[in-house]
Design a protein around this motif. Structure first.
Motif: not given
Length: 132
Positions: A13, A15, A21, A37, A39, A60
């Motif tokens: 992911i 985000e 997220r 995850e 960023a 994304s």
């Protein structure tokens, strides 16, 4: 005979909004995929350089901090790791960027529907992770 050990299957992911997220991560933890995850696209690329063979699903945002946006990330992933099922999401129109999105990348508007995200993740989990 021994059983072949399959590598972990990962949903990555990407985000920059922590709350979004975390929501996506909580949702995808309901699948058979392990959740990682990031960023930013740069953080995702660093993970992919070391663990791409494990990644089955990339989810994304289009708008990301730093130099690389989600569309750039999707194009790079489709070129280098074509087995990774890729979904881009955005809360705003793509402003002409949709022309540069690879055809096999799904565009999903925000707010996304949980069922749609789960269906994409399940498709990723069920497909072979390497193209022969």
């Amino acid at each position: 005979m021994g059983r072949k050990i399959e590598p972990a299957r990962v949903a990555l992911i990407v985000e920059d909004d922590v709350e979004v997220r975390e929501l996506a991560a909580a949702l995808l933890e309901e699948t058979d995929l392990q959740v990682v995850e990031a960023a930013s696209a740069e953080e995702a690329m660093d993970y992919l350089r070391h663990h791409a063979e494990e990644v089955a699903f990339l989810f994304s945002d289009v708008r990301l901090p730093c130099l690389m946006n989600g569309v750039d990330l999707a194009r790079t992933v489709r070129l280098k790791w074509p087995w990774v099922r890729t979904v881009l999401t955005s809360g705003q129109p793509l402003d002409g960027k949709s022309d540069s999105v690879p055809r096999d990348v799904r565009l999903m508007p925000k707010p996304w529907r949980a069922l749609e995200v789960l269906m994409e993740a399940e498709r990723a989990a069920q497909t072979s992770h390497r193209l022969s």
